[in-house]
Design an enzyme around this catalytic site. Structure first.
Site, short mmCIF file in Angstrom:
data_model
loop_
_atom_site.label_atom_id
_atom_site.label_comp_id
_atom_site.label_asym_id
_atom_site.label_seq_id
_atom_site.Cartn_x
_atom_site.Cartn_y
_atom_site.Cartn_z
N GLY A 169 0.82 -1.22 0.00
CA GLY A 169 0.00 0.00 0.00
C GLY A 169 0.84 1.26 0.00
N GLY A 170 0.52 2.15 0.97
CA GLY A 170 1.23 3.43 1.05
C GLY A 170 2.73 3.27 1.22
N GLY A 404 16.55 9.25 -35.76
CA GLY A 404 16.16 10.10 -34.64
C GLY A 404 16.98 9.80 -33.40
N ALA A 405 17.50 8.57 -33.33
CA ALA A 405 18.30 8.19 -32.17
C ALA A 405 19.61 8.98 -32.14
CB ALA A 405 18.57 6.69 -32.18
C1 HXC Z 1 -1.64 -2.68 11.55
C2 HXC Z 1 -0.38 -4.47 10.90
C3 HXC Z 1 -0.51 -4.09 9.55
C4 HXC Z 1 -1.26 -2.91 9.25
C5 HXC Z 1 0.68 -5.87 9.63
N1 HXC Z 1 0.35 -5.59 10.89
N2 HXC Z 1 0.15 -4.97 8.79
N3 HXC Z 1 -0.93 -3.77 11.89
N4 HXC Z 1 -1.80 -2.23 10.28
N5 HXC Z 1 -1.40 -2.48 8.01
C6 HXC Z 1 0.75 -6.31 12.09
C7 HXC Z 1 0.10 -7.67 12.25
O1 HXC Z 1 -1.13 -7.55 12.89
C8 HXC Z 1 1.14 -8.38 13.11
O2 HXC Z 1 1.00 -7.94 14.44
C9 HXC Z 1 2.45 -7.83 12.64
O3 HXC Z 1 2.14 -6.60 11.99
C10 HXC Z 1 3.16 -8.71 11.63
O4 HXC Z 1 2.28 -9.07 10.59
P1 HXC Z 1 2.13 -10.55 10.03
O5 HXC Z 1 0.94 -10.57 9.17
O6 HXC Z 1 2.21 -11.51 11.16
O7 HXC Z 1 3.47 -10.69 9.19
P2 HXC Z 1 3.70 -11.38 7.76
O8 HXC Z 1 3.05 -12.72 7.75
O9 HXC Z 1 5.16 -11.31 7.52
O10 HXC Z 1 2.95 -10.46 6.71
C11 HXC Z 1 3.34 -9.14 6.53
C12 HXC Z 1 2.30 -8.41 5.62
C13 HXC Z 1 0.88 -8.63 6.17
C14 HXC Z 1 2.42 -8.98 4.20
C15 HXC Z 1 2.73 -6.94 5.57
O11 HXC Z 1 0.89 -8.32 7.58
C16 HXC Z 1 -0.15 -7.79 5.49
O12 HXC Z 1 -0.61 -8.15 4.40
N6 HXC Z 1 -0.54 -6.69 6.13
C17 HXC Z 1 -1.58 -5.82 5.63
C18 HXC Z 1 -1.14 -5.09 4.41
C19 HXC Z 1 -2.14 -4.06 3.97
O13 HXC Z 1 -3.16 -4.42 3.38
N7 HXC Z 1 -1.92 -2.79 4.42
C20 HXC Z 1 -2.83 -1.72 4.20
C21 HXC Z 1 -2.50 -1.18 2.84
S1 HXC Z 1 -3.54 0.13 2.42
P3 HXC Z 1 1.47 -8.79 15.71
O14 HXC Z 1 0.88 -8.08 16.88
O15 HXC Z 1 0.96 -10.18 15.51
O16 HXC Z 1 2.97 -8.73 15.72
C22 HXC Z 1 -2.54 1.44 2.46
C23 HXC Z 1 -3.24 2.68 2.02
C24 HXC Z 1 -2.31 3.84 1.96
O17 HXC Z 1 -1.43 1.39 2.81
C25 HXC Z 1 -2.69 4.69 0.84
C26 HXC Z 1 -1.89 5.92 0.79
C27 HXC Z 1 -2.12 6.62 -0.49
#
Ligand code: HXC
Length: 514
Positions: A169-170, A404-405
């Site tokens: 994401g972000g 052109g290159a």
């Molecule tokens: C809060 C989060 C989190 C998130 C992970 N965690 N992502 N907490 N917000 N976005 C936390 C988990 O709860 C977990 O907490 C710890 O981080 C580790 O995550 P795991 O899932 O156990 O690790 P892993 O299996 O290695 O996977 C990592 C990951 C996955 C691929 C990043 O966690 C994931 O898919 N997260 C969500 C990604 C996502 O959709 N993000 C939002 C994107 S939208 P604990 O307490 O167990 O340690 C976005 C919009 C922005 O970003 C736009 C701006 C323009």
């Protein structure tokens, strides 16, 4: 509370902050083959130079005091690389997966503001699950504030991103707004939406590594510039990159006494380049002979390999090299190679790195997919980038520059300062073998011996048009040179150009065909 107690309290808080998400999560991070944020910073920065700020900042989502993570999910501060000041931040995956809430956003924004104020590079070590879901729009605001700063700082201070874990994401947009992206092979991924979301949206099945791993981004998307095996080696490469670039846009790249004389002749360089213009060779063999001690830091090595870009030094001064690569697709210009080279030229121009261009190009790649893909607009980016660049620009035509290159590859017409051609170079609208099919078609078709006629016409064309002397007669080429003199000629041109100052008429900004 007495002073001693207060000091003990401070020590306890700092120790807690230093532990991030705690022992178990640190162990899990290590088991994933990843270092912690602080371990990474200690490798990136010169020993003992890191000064952390905001270690006691606390995230907002309502948790009890004993569940708080001091410093939240990012470590920020400043330090030195090879004795030069930089600012840095490292996301801490052990705290909420390195996700970005309001406080993390504020901490990163603060260190970026500091970097701009003092005019030093900012290096971001990214390892983050993206927007912190619990903090809602506050997280999105945090990202927006960082993106805005990335853009405002673009071209003012170098911004370098290192992807060191899953970044979603972000967490990938900010790196995309910076100058260079490094990825660690096998343990880092970048994607806007992960495999699960993709499968539910489009039905496509993929894995995190296939979708957003280093291999995908350095070779397919071109989003990342470097991929390195192992975190330590990756951070060493970041340090190496910084050795070629200045601290800010008002500064010059550092001079390094390489001990390699500018006057060194390249006696075997012609042997690297076959005389027959269609035969391939690796232009990096030319580059390595030409630059100081053969040291070349290639950027985007695996993307659009028909053009080579990267940093090196000549007589101790950093240069940005752009070279057609006859080994891939004959060195033709296409959508990806013009995008790649244009972006590199823009970086060099923004940060006072002189551009040396080595030309051996058959032209633009013909094809329906190229046309539908917008080669007209993408190819124009390269023309735009060279024309707009005011840093010293020195171009050498090694073997051929067709169509052109010829114009696009740092020609005199786009404002290059010094243009050379090797004695055997061919500069023309196209090669004789193609040209006679157009301008002598009827003569060849009506001939009793078409092949012999064709061969005679090609030889005649080559003698009349396929050489550098028409361009030299018109001053488009400043000198025709012996290939063995290439290094000394380029070194002298760069030395002469060191005081170059080109002013532009006032305008808000140009409108590059993005
Ligand atoms: C809060 C989060 C989190 C998130 C992970 N965690 N992502 N907490 N917000 N976005 C936390 C988990 O709860 C977990 O907490 C710890 O981080 C580790 O995550 P795991 O899932 O156990 O690790 P892993 O299996 O290695 O996977 C990592 C990951 C996955 C691929 C990043 O966690 C994931 O898919 N997260 C969500 C990604 C996502 O959709 N993000 C939002 C994107 S939208 P604990 O307490 O167990 O340690 C976005 C919009 C922005 O970003 C736009 C701006 C323009």
């Amino acid at each position: 509370m007495g002073f001693e107690e207060r000091l003990a309290q401070l020590g306890a808080l700092k120790a807690r902050a230093a532990l991030g998400g705690g022992h178990d999560r640190i162990d899990a991070q290590h088991q994933r083959g990843k270092l912690t944020a602080r371990e990474r910073l200690s490798i990136l920065l010169d020993p003992g130079t890191f000064e952390e700020i905001d270690a006691l900042a606390v995230h907002l989502n309502g948790v009890e005091e004993d569940e708080r993570f001091y410093g939240d999910a990012v470590v920020t501060g400043w330090g030195k690389i090879d004795g030069r000041q930089v600012c840095a931040f490292a996301q801490d995956f052990t705290v909420y997966g390195g996700s970005l809430g309001e406080v993390v956003g504020e901490k990163i924004a603060k260190v970026m503001d500091l970097a701009v104020k003092i005019g030093v590079p900012v290096i971001g070590l990214n390892d983050s699950g993206g927007a912190r879901i619990q903090e809602g729009v506050g997280s999105l605001a945090g990202y927006g504030d960082i993106f805005h700063r990335n853009v405002k700082a673009s071209g003012v201070i170098p911004q370098i991103s290192v992807i060191m874990g899953p970044c979603a994401g972000g967490a990938v947009y900010s790196p995309a707004l910076t100058d260079f992206i490094f990825m660690v092979e096998g343990t880092s991924q970048m994607f806007l939406t992960g495999p699960d979301v993709i499968q539910s949206a489009t039905g496509e099945v993929t894995t995190m590594e296939e979708l957003g791993g280093a291999h995908s981004h350095i070779s397919k998307s071109g989003v990342a510039h470097f991929s390195v095996k192992g975190e330590e080696a990756c951070l060493e490469e970041v340090r190496r990159l910084l050795s070629y670039i200045p601290l800010n846009n008002m500064d010059d790249p550092p001079f390094v006494d390489t001990g390699d004389a500018a006057t060194r002749r390249l006696d075997d360089i012609a042997s690297v380049v076959p005389a027959e213009t269609s035969l391939p060779y690796d232009v990096r063999d030319v580059i390595e002979r030409m630059v100081d001690n053969g040291e070349f830091m290639e950027v985007h090595e695996y993307f659009a390999q028909n053009i080579v870009v990267g940093f090196a030094r000549i007589a101790g001064h950093a240069i940005g090299l752009v070279a057609n690569q006859p080994m891939y697709l004959g060195g033709v210009l296409d959508i990806d190679s013009t995008r790649k080279a244009a972006r590199f030229v823009r970086f060099c121009d923004a940060f006072n790195v002189p551009i040396v261009t080595l030309v051996d190009v058959p032209g633009y790649l013909p094809g329906i997919s190229q046309e539908y893909g917008g080669i007209i607009a993408h190819g124009a980016k390269l023309v735009y980038a060279y024309s707009a660049a005011t840093v010293p620009k020195v171009t050498v035509i090694l073997r051929k520059a067709f169509g052109g290159a010829y114009d696009a590859m740092g020609s005199k017409h786009l404002g290059a300062d010094v243009n050379y051609a090797w004695a055997g170079a061919a500069i023309a609208v196209m090669a004789g073998s193609q040209a006679v099919n157009i301008i002598n078609r009827r003569e060849i078709q009506s001939s009793k011996e078409p092949e012999a006629t064709r061969a005679r016409l090609v030889a005649d064309y080559q003698q009349r048009l396929e050489h550098p002397y028409i361009a030299a007669a018109k001053g488009y080429i400043d000198d025709v040179i012996d290939p063995a003199e290439t290094r000394v000629k380029v070194a002298h041109a760069l030395e002469m150009l060191r005081g170059k100052a080109e002013t532009q008429p006032p305008r808000k900004h140009g409108n590059i065909p993005l």
